[in-house]
Design an enzyme around this catalytic site. Structure first.
Site, PDB file in Angstrom:
ATOM      1  N   THR A  40     -41.674  -2.754 -11.104  1.00 47.27           N
ATOM      2  CA  THR A  40     -42.622  -1.652 -11.285  1.00 47.27           C
ATOM      3  C   THR A  40     -43.300  -1.407  -9.934  1.00 47.27           C
ATOM      4  O   THR A  40     -42.966  -2.057  -8.930  1.00 47.27           O
ATOM      5  CB  THR A  40     -43.701  -2.015 -12.320  1.00 47.27           C
ATOM      6  N   SER A  89     -51.021  -5.855 -14.923  1.00 50.14           N
ATOM      7  CA  SER A  89     -52.083  -6.834 -14.631  1.00 50.14           C
ATOM      8  C   SER A  89     -53.412  -6.229 -14.176  1.00 50.14           C
ATOM      9  O   SER A  89     -54.360  -6.977 -13.941  1.00 50.14           O
ATOM     10  CB  SER A  89     -51.589  -7.810 -13.560  1.00 50.14           C
ATOM     11  N   THR A 134     -54.561 -15.467 -18.606  1.00 48.41           N
ATOM     12  CA  THR A 134     -55.759 -15.181 -17.812  1.00 48.41           C
ATOM     13  C   THR A 134     -57.025 -15.687 -18.495  1.00 48.41           C
ATOM     14  O   THR A 134     -57.068 -15.781 -19.726  1.00 48.41           O
ATOM     15  CB  THR A 134     -55.875 -13.651 -17.617  1.00 48.41           C
ATOM     16  N   ASP A 135     -58.041 -15.946 -17.693  1.00 46.00           N
ATOM     17  CA  ASP A 135     -59.334 -16.342 -18.276  1.00 46.00           C
ATOM     18  C   ASP A 135     -60.025 -15.171 -18.977  1.00 46.00           C
ATOM     19  O   ASP A 135     -60.962 -15.363 -19.747  1.00 46.00           O
ATOM     20  CB  ASP A 135     -60.257 -16.932 -17.202  1.00 46.00           C
ATOM     21  N   GLU A 136     -59.538 -13.932 -18.716  1.00 43.22           N
ATOM     22  CA  GLU A 136     -60.213 -12.758 -19.289  1.00 43.22           C
ATOM     23  C   GLU A 136     -60.111 -12.726 -20.807  1.00 43.22           C
ATOM     24  O   GLU A 136     -60.879 -12.018 -21.464  1.00 43.22           O
ATOM     25  CB  GLU A 136     -59.643 -11.461 -18.697  1.00 43.22           C
ATOM     26  N   TYR A 159     -56.370  -4.639 -21.171  1.00 41.40           N
ATOM     27  CA  TYR A 159     -55.555  -5.655 -20.482  1.00 41.40           C
ATOM     28  C   TYR A 159     -55.736  -7.020 -21.134  1.00 41.40           C
ATOM     29  O   TYR A 159     -54.765  -7.670 -21.551  1.00 41.40           O
ATOM     30  CB  TYR A 159     -55.924  -5.726 -18.993  1.00 41.40           C
ATOM     31  N   SER A 160     -57.011  -7.464 -21.248  1.00 42.86           N
ATOM     32  CA  SER A 160     -57.211  -8.826 -21.757  1.00 42.86           C
ATOM     33  C   SER A 160     -56.824  -8.915 -23.228  1.00 42.86           C
ATOM     34  O   SER A 160     -56.333  -9.962 -23.681  1.00 42.86           O
ATOM     35  CB  SER A 160     -58.638  -9.309 -21.511  1.00 42.86           C
ATOM     36  N   LYS A 163     -53.106  -9.405 -23.363  1.00 47.92           N
ATOM     37  CA  LYS A 163     -52.743 -10.782 -22.986  1.00 47.92           C
ATOM     38  C   LYS A 163     -53.138 -11.749 -24.108  1.00 47.92           C
ATOM     39  O   LYS A 163     -52.406 -12.699 -24.403  1.00 47.92           O
ATOM     40  CB  LYS A 163     -53.436 -11.198 -21.681  1.00 47.92           C
ATOM     41  N   PRO A 214     -65.533   0.540  -2.176  1.00 45.48           N
ATOM     42  CA  PRO A 214     -66.143   0.836  -3.478  1.00 45.48           C
ATOM     43  C   PRO A 214     -66.515  -0.434  -4.234  1.00 45.48           C
ATOM     44  O   PRO A 214     -65.649  -1.245  -4.562  1.00 45.48           O
ATOM     45  CB  PRO A 214     -65.030   1.597  -4.218  1.00 45.48           C
TER      46      PRO A 214
END
Ligand code: NAD
Ligand code: DAU
Length: 356
Positions: A40, A89, A134-136, A159-160, A163, A214
């Site tokens: 990707t 991700s 992930t920790d998310e 996203y989280s 996952k 930003p």
């Protein structure tokens, strides 16, 4: 300790995956390493030019959601270990197109689980399906406390959530079908080859280009930063020695508010560019916050330390200096990955933030 003959890594052309592939190819010359990646926007074979001609390295371009492609590749190589990193991700992208994240991260993982079941057909000795997560998935912390392996899942971004769904399915295949699985949940990685949509490479690249830096919201959100090679060492240890059906948290003991981290990066950049310290900080701009922005992530990595002897080795100043130096030397790599589709995404994303 498990021993493997063929390890298949999904997402091996991405940021963490390319470091995992390089590490395995070099450290285990008698093990065949298969890199399965869809390439990707985030996957780039230029990340692996230094090992691509190794005799134990193989690349297969495929999508993890495609049953036929995965069945063909699993049957061709018969991997005894699957280290699964392929994913969408980036949290900001998940806010704009959640379905892409569910398709790849959740449905793609189930497709791999199904194909692993079919391939191994109940013969699970020295086999492993390793989900790199992930920790998310644990949600957002207040000013104190840490995520442990027993913290309930509370994902808050598409996203989280995608996952977390995948992690639950990995565990379900262990409990229902006996599939030999392990999950690790890691904090924010940084280092060479990270796509410059993520905070650290974005800041480095923008300083190089003299663009605004930003910072979302008030910049007080906290992340626990880990140098990517430390994560790779953890993945190697967990794959070989982790307990089946277990989860391992991996983190850097290295919490920084975003604004502190950006200041640190600005100062390292000024030093390496030969500018007066303070020059790059003038580019900082506070912009519209990320919707649902998790306030703080912090990992308790005691279990992996006690069981497998893993601890982070790279101090943040050293890791950031190495990272900045790498990006300073990689103009061509940066130009290649920031052309085309990425440029369109960048313009749309930050124009919207600037207009609010
Ligand atoms: P990345 O976005 O840099 O790389 C993802 C890779 O997956 C790319 O090479 C991409 O081409 C490939 N891919 C995407 N969709 C695919 C598909 N459908 N089929 C096959 N390949 C596909 O990601 P990263 O930052 O290296 O993260 C890798 C893994 O580690 C992810 O699962 C992520 O959730 C997890 N993780 C990342 C971090 C971090 O800080 N970056 C921390 C903890 C866990
Ligand atoms: O915690 C692990 C996770 O870390 C991984 O699972 C994800 O794949 C990875 O992308 C990362 O997620 P974050 O959202 O924490 O990383 P990101 O680099 O996007 O952002 C880090 C912090 O910086 C976050 O609080 C948002 C903020 N940020 C980010 C960008 C891109 C900014 O302030 N400005 C920005 O332009």
């Amino acid at each position: 300790m498990r021993s493997f003959r063929r390890i298949l890594v999904t997402g091996g052309a991405g940021f963490i995956g390319s470091h995992v592939v390089r590490h395995l190819v070099r450290k285990y010359p008698s093990i065949q390493i298969i890199n399965l990646d869809k390439l990707t926007y985030a996957g780039n074979l230029e990340n692996l030019t230094d090992i691509e001609s190794a005799t134990n390295y193989h690349f297969e371009k495929a999508c993890i959601t495609n049953e036929e492609q995965i069945a063909r590749i699993f049957s061709k190589y018969a991997p005894d270990a699957i280290i699964h990193l392929a994913a969408e991700s980036h949290v900001d992208r998940s806010i704009h197109s959640p379905l892409d994240f569910v398709r790849t991260n959740t449905v793609g993982t189930v497709n791999l689980l199904n194909q692993a079941r079919l391939l191994w057909n109940g013969e699970f000795d020295d086999k492993i399906f390793y989900q790199v997560s992930t920790d998310e998935v644990y949600g957002s912390l207040g000013p104190s406390g840490y995520f442990t392996e027993w913290t309930p899942y509370d994902p808050r971004s598409p996203y989280s959530a995608s996952k977390a769904g995948a992690d639950h399915l990995v565990n379900a295949y262990h409990h229902t079908f006996g599939l030999p699985v392990i999950i690790s949940n890691c904090s924010n990685n940084y280092g060479p080859y990270q796509f410059p949509e993520k905070l650290i490479p974005l800041i480095i690249n923008n300083i190089k280009l003299g663009r605004q830096l930003p910072v979302y919201g008030d910049g007080t959100n906290v992340r626990d930063w880990l140098y990517v090679q430390d994560h790779v060492e953890a993945i190697d240890l967990v794959a070989h020695g982790g307990n089946l059906g277990h989860t391992y948290n991996v983190g850097g003991h290295n919490e920084h508010q975003n604004i502190e981290l950006v200041h640190l990066l600005c100062d390292i950049m000024d030093e390496q560019l030969g500018e007066k310290v303070g020059t790059s900080r003038q580019l900082i701009e506070f912009v519209q916050d990320r919707p649902g922005h998790d306030q703080r992530y912090a990992i308790d990595a005691e279990k992996i330390r006690v069981e497998l002897g893993w601890e982070p080795q790279t101090h943040v100043k050293e890791g950031l200096s190495l990272t900045v130096a790498w990006y300073m030397q990689q103009q061509e790599w940066l130009e290649h990955v920031t052309s085309g589709a990425y440029k369109a995404y960048y313009d749309a994303m930050y124009k919207a933030a600037a207009n609010d």
